[in-house]
Design a protein around this motif. Structure first.
Motif, PDB file in Angstrom:
ATOM      1  N   LYS A 155       0.842  -1.711   0.257  1.00 49.81           N
ATOM      2  CA  LYS A 155      -0.295   0.463  -0.193  1.00 49.81           C
ATOM      3  C   LYS A 155       1.008   1.350  -0.296  1.00 49.81           C
ATOM      4  CE  LYS A 155      -3.673   2.029   2.593  1.00 49.81           C
ATOM      5  NZ  LYS A 155      -4.363   2.616   4.583  1.00 49.81           N
ATOM      6  N   ARG A 156       0.555   1.771  -1.061  1.00 48.98           N
ATOM      7  CA  ARG A 156       0.985   3.085  -1.102  1.00 48.98           C
ATOM      8  C   ARG A 156       1.090   3.878   0.832  1.00 48.98           C
ATOM      9  NH1 ARG A 156       1.202   7.491  -6.072  1.00 48.98           N
ATOM     10  NH2 ARG A 156       2.290   5.369  -6.689  1.00 48.98           N
ATOM     11  N   ARG A 157       2.551   4.450   1.214  1.00 47.63           N
ATOM     12  CA  ARG A 157       2.199   5.358   2.435  1.00 47.63           C
ATOM     13  C   ARG A 157       2.048   6.622   2.058  1.00 47.63           C
ATOM     14  NH1 ARG A 157       7.405   2.973   5.898  1.00 47.63           N
ATOM     15  NH2 ARG A 157       6.982   1.036   5.811  1.00 47.63           N
ATOM     16  N   SER A 158       1.528   7.373   2.379  1.00 46.93           N
ATOM     17  CA  SER A 158       1.186   8.890   2.541  1.00 46.93           C
ATOM     18  C   SER A 158       2.657   9.666   2.651  1.00 46.93           C
ATOM     19  CB  SER A 158       0.268   9.867   3.430  1.00 46.93           C
ATOM     20  OG  SER A 158       0.179   9.125   4.756  1.00 46.93           O
ATOM     21  N   ALA A 159       2.457  10.936   2.092  1.00 48.44           N
ATOM     22  CA  ALA A 159       3.303  12.376   2.982  1.00 48.44           C
ATOM     23  C   ALA A 159       3.886  11.922   4.522  1.00 48.44           C
ATOM     24  CB  ALA A 159       2.978  13.346   2.123  1.00 48.44           C
ATOM     25  N   LYS A 160       2.740  12.432   5.197  1.00 46.56           N
ATOM     26  CA  LYS A 160       2.781  12.045   6.865  1.00 46.56           C
ATOM     27  C   LYS A 160       3.142  11.280   7.314  1.00 46.56           C
ATOM     28  CE  LYS A 160       0.286  12.511  10.584  1.00 46.56           C
ATOM     29  NZ  LYS A 160      -1.119  12.697  11.164  1.00 46.56           N
ATOM     30  N   GLU A 161       3.080   9.787   6.660  1.00 49.43           N
ATOM     31  CA  GLU A 161       4.150   8.543   6.974  1.00 49.43           C
ATOM     32  C   GLU A 161       4.814   8.149   7.128  1.00 49.43           C
ATOM     33  OE1 GLU A 161       0.150   5.104   7.369  1.00 49.43           O
ATOM     34  OE2 GLU A 161       0.557   6.049   4.756  1.00 49.43           O
ATOM     35  N   LEU A 162       5.008   8.547   5.055  1.00 51.77           N
ATOM     36  CA  LEU A 162       7.090   8.999   4.254  1.00 51.77           C
ATOM     37  C   LEU A 162       7.836  10.615   5.753  1.00 51.77           C
ATOM     38  CD1 LEU A 162       6.155   9.375   0.935  1.00 51.77           C
ATOM     39  CD2 LEU A 162       7.317   6.957   2.416  1.00 51.77           C
ATOM     40  N   ARG A 163       6.866  11.354   5.645  1.00 54.08           N
ATOM     41  CA  ARG A 163       8.397  12.515   6.729  1.00 54.08           C
ATOM     42  C   ARG A 163       8.444  11.740   7.778  1.00 54.08           C
ATOM     43  NH1 ARG A 163       4.840  17.393   5.640  1.00 54.08           N
ATOM     44  NH2 ARG A 163       5.180  17.618   2.418  1.00 54.08           N
ATOM     45  N   GLY A 164       6.722  10.737   8.729  1.00 56.95           N
ATOM     46  CA  GLY A 164       7.496  10.761  10.005  1.00 56.95           C
ATOM     47  C   GLY A 164       8.894   9.049  10.233  1.00 56.95           C
ATOM     48  N   ASP A 165       8.905   8.855   9.079  1.00 56.53           N
ATOM     49  CA  ASP A 165      10.098   7.570   8.840  1.00 56.53           C
ATOM     50  C   ASP A 165      11.526   8.346   8.997  1.00 56.53           C
ATOM     51  OD1 ASP A 165      11.654   5.254   7.926  1.00 56.53           O
ATOM     52  OD2 ASP A 165      10.513   4.143   6.532  1.00 56.53           O
ATOM     53  N   THR A 166      12.369   7.994  10.201  1.00 52.86           N
ATOM     54  CA  THR A 166      12.405   8.853  10.202  1.00 52.86           C
ATOM     55  C   THR A 166      14.116   8.145   9.988  1.00 52.86           C
ATOM     56  OG1 THR A 166      12.358   9.770  12.909  1.00 52.86           O
ATOM     57  CG2 THR A 166      15.371  10.053  12.131  1.00 52.86           C
ATOM     58  N   GLN A 167      14.531   7.017   9.862  1.00 46.75           N
ATOM     59  CA  GLN A 167      15.403   6.096   8.881  1.00 46.75           C
ATOM     60  C   GLN A 167      15.323   6.450   7.663  1.00 46.75           C
ATOM     61  OE1 GLN A 167      15.168   2.178   9.328  1.00 46.75           O
ATOM     62  NE2 GLN A 167      17.106   1.700   8.646  1.00 46.75           N
ATOM     63  N   LEU A 168      14.101   6.476   7.106  1.00 42.39           N
ATOM     64  CA  LEU A 168      14.354   7.045   5.679  1.00 42.39           C
ATOM     65  C   LEU A 168      14.830   8.805   5.447  1.00 42.39           C
ATOM     66  CD1 LEU A 168      12.745   6.579   2.362  1.00 42.39           C
ATOM     67  CD2 LEU A 168      10.753   6.774   3.240  1.00 42.39           C
ATOM     68  N   MET A 169      13.921   9.250   5.709  1.00 44.13           N
ATOM     69  CA  MET A 169      14.146  10.590   5.749  1.00 44.13           C
ATOM     70  C   MET A 169      15.552  11.018   5.993  1.00 44.13           C
ATOM     71  SD  MET A 169      11.634  11.883   4.350  1.00 44.13           S
ATOM     72  CE  MET A 169      12.521  13.260   5.021  1.00 44.13           C
ATOM     73  N   ASN A 170      16.164  10.050   6.967  1.00 43.18           N
ATOM     74  CA  ASN A 170      18.357  10.442   7.076  1.00 43.18           C
ATOM     75  C   ASN A 170      18.425   9.872   6.150  1.00 43.18           C
ATOM     76  OD1 ASN A 170      17.639  11.359   9.382  1.00 43.18           O
ATOM     77  ND2 ASN A 170      17.578   9.871  10.640  1.00 43.18           N
ATOM     78  N   LEU A 171      18.239   8.551   5.192  1.00 49.32           N
ATOM     79  CA  LEU A 171      18.707   8.301   4.200  1.00 49.32           C
ATOM     80  C   LEU A 171      18.376   9.116   2.496  1.00 49.32           C
ATOM     81  CD1 LEU A 171      19.961   5.326   4.019  1.00 49.32           C
ATOM     82  CD2 LEU A 171      18.290   4.785   2.723  1.00 49.32           C
ATOM     83  N   LEU A 172      17.357   9.565   2.883  1.00 51.62           N
ATOM     84  CA  LEU A 172      17.546   9.913   1.777  1.00 51.62           C
ATOM     85  C   LEU A 172      18.620  11.582   1.599  1.00 51.62           C
ATOM     86  CD1 LEU A 172      13.873  10.097   1.182  1.00 51.62           C
ATOM     87  CD2 LEU A 172      16.020   8.475  -0.481  1.00 51.62           C
ATOM     88  N   ARG A 173      18.274  12.251   3.242  1.00 50.07           N
ATOM     89  CA  ARG A 173      18.806  13.133   3.275  1.00 50.07           C
ATOM     90  C   ARG A 173      20.540  13.348   3.427  1.00 50.07           C
ATOM     91  NH1 ARG A 173      14.968  15.289   7.112  1.00 50.07           N
ATOM     92  NH2 ARG A 173      13.842  16.576   6.288  1.00 50.07           N
ATOM     93  N   ASN A 174      21.749  12.229   3.678  1.00 50.72           N
ATOM     94  CA  ASN A 174      22.297  12.704   3.664  1.00 50.72           C
ATOM     95  C   ASN A 174      23.013  11.736   2.453  1.00 50.72           C
ATOM     96  OD1 ASN A 174      22.542  12.390   6.326  1.00 50.72           O
ATOM     97  ND2 ASN A 174      21.584  10.218   7.227  1.00 50.72           N
ATOM     98  N   ALA A 175      22.600  10.642   2.018  1.00 52.81           N
ATOM     99  CA  ALA A 175      22.347  10.322   0.543  1.00 52.81           C
ATOM    100  C   ALA A 175      22.355  11.715  -0.160  1.00 52.81           C
ATOM    101  CB  ALA A 175      21.611   9.414  -0.007  1.00 52.81           C
TER     102      ALA A 175
END
Length: 244
Positions: A155-175
């Motif tokens: 299921k596609r995650r919402s923008a709010k769910e994605l932003r709340g995923d700290t691991q994902l956000m750190n991975l993207l920002r660091n890359a």
């Protein structure tokens, strides 16, 4: 990479027939499957559902009796065959399909020989096996919803769910930071390459997005710029400025 010769080895005890259609399509992205084998005790009724799928995709079933209760002879047979294929020096990479951590050392050994390992397994797959692979794909993303399994797929995650995923956000920002130029823009291809090296099991499809660009756009905190370069279009991304 599309011309790489691959060996596809499937652990029937730790995989489902419903993934095979998507599995073979995914394997085709990385190369050509010159060997397709699946291991299990085919005298057991719980493997009956595999027959039609194996015939349709020309996958060779390898019979392995369960000699002793509690001991997995299937894993041993699959590992021995993998090493034989490795020593033949005929392949560029291996696709190991299982959710079992017993294949961790095998994946590491193949990579030590300079060959690429693509792992496929369910989300329950232990981390040691996932990280031992060059790339690990969750089989849930390979399944399509059907009448029999309407909840299949991701299921596609919402923008709010994605932003709340700290691991994902750190991975993207660091890359993005690692791949960025002086103006802060980073080529999407370079970002994806860095992420894959840091996290072999990262896949935008795990969040319900077909491509990395869609995932980044879905978060809503990054801006994108499509540039014409060398006869083709290239996408660049960077964090959206918070300054007004």
């Amino acid at each position: 990479m599309a011309h790489d010769k691959l060996a596809v080895l499937i652990d029937a005890d730790n995989a489902r027939p419903a993934i095979v259609e998507g599995l073979m399509a995914e394997v085709a992205k990385y190369g050509t499957a010159h060997v397709k084998r699946i291991y299990g005790d085919w005298t057991k009724p719980d493997l009956n559902g595999w027959k039609d799928v194996l015939l349709r995709h020309s996958i060779q079933p390898i019979q392995q009796f369960r000699y002793t209760v509690g001991k997995n002879a299937t894993d041993s047979a699959m590992i021995i065959d993998a090493m034989d294929l490795l020593y033949s020096a005929r392949f560029d990479g291996f696709c190991i399909v299982s959710s079992d951590s017993d294949f961790t050392r095998l994946a590491s050994r193949i990579r030590e020989s300079g060959q690429t390992v693509y792992g496929f397994g369910e989300k329950k797959t232990p981390e040691p096996f996932r990280t031992a692979c060059d790339k690990f794909i969750y089989t849930e993303v390979l399944m399509q919803a059907t009448e029999a399994e309407p909840s299949a797929g991701v299921k596609r995650r919402s923008a709010k769910e994605l932003r709340g995923d700290t691991q994902l956000m750190n991975l993207l920002r660091n890359a993005m930071e690692a791949a960025s130029d002086d103006s802060g823009w980073a080529g999407l291809g370079a970002v994806g390459s860095i992420i894959s090296k840091q996290s072999p099991d990262f896949d935008s499809r795990n969040y319900g997005y077909a491509k990395l660009s869609g995932l980044i756009n879905g978060i809503g905190l990054f801006e994108a710029d499509e540039r014409q370069m060398g006869g083709g279009k290239h996408l660049y991304v960077r964090p959206r400025s918070t300054r007004k």
